[in-house]
Write a protein that holds these residues in place. Structure first.
Motif: not given
Length: 95
Positions: A28-51
């Motif tokens: 939604t941020s990428l779709q409706v906010e023209p000044s939001c250029q990138q919004f990555d949701v990342c997960r790694g080895d720790d199953p309880d962490v979101v970056f």
């Protein structure tokens, strides 16, 4: 450019509830906010962490994001799912 990183430590058993809400907020941020250029949701080895890695045109654009209805809804919905949240702001971004 203005960068934001957020590291969420999600409470045990809450990731299945948290992650779809996080992804929808990012989309939604990428779709409706023209000044939001990138919004990555990342997960790694720790199953309880979101970056998150977010890029905005400037600090004012990030402040608008924080005040947006979709962010406010997301923030209220997930607050009981988060054990810890670390937010870092970067005012100098080189590409």
């Amino acid at each position: 450019m203005f960068a934001v990183t957020v590291t969420f430590m999600i409470l045990p058993g809450q990731m299945d509830r948290f992650l779809p809400l996080m992804i929808e907020n990012a989309r939604t941020s990428l779709q409706v906010e023209p000044s939001c250029q990138q919004f990555d949701v990342c997960r790694g080895d720790d199953p309880d962490v979101v970056f998150l890695y977010e890029i905005y045109d400037d600090r004012a654009a990030f402040d608008l994001h924080l005040a947006s209805p979709h962010f406010q809804t997301f923030d209220a919905a997930v607050q009981d799912m988060i054990a810890h949240k670390d937010v870092r702001l970067y005012s100098q971004v080189q590409r």
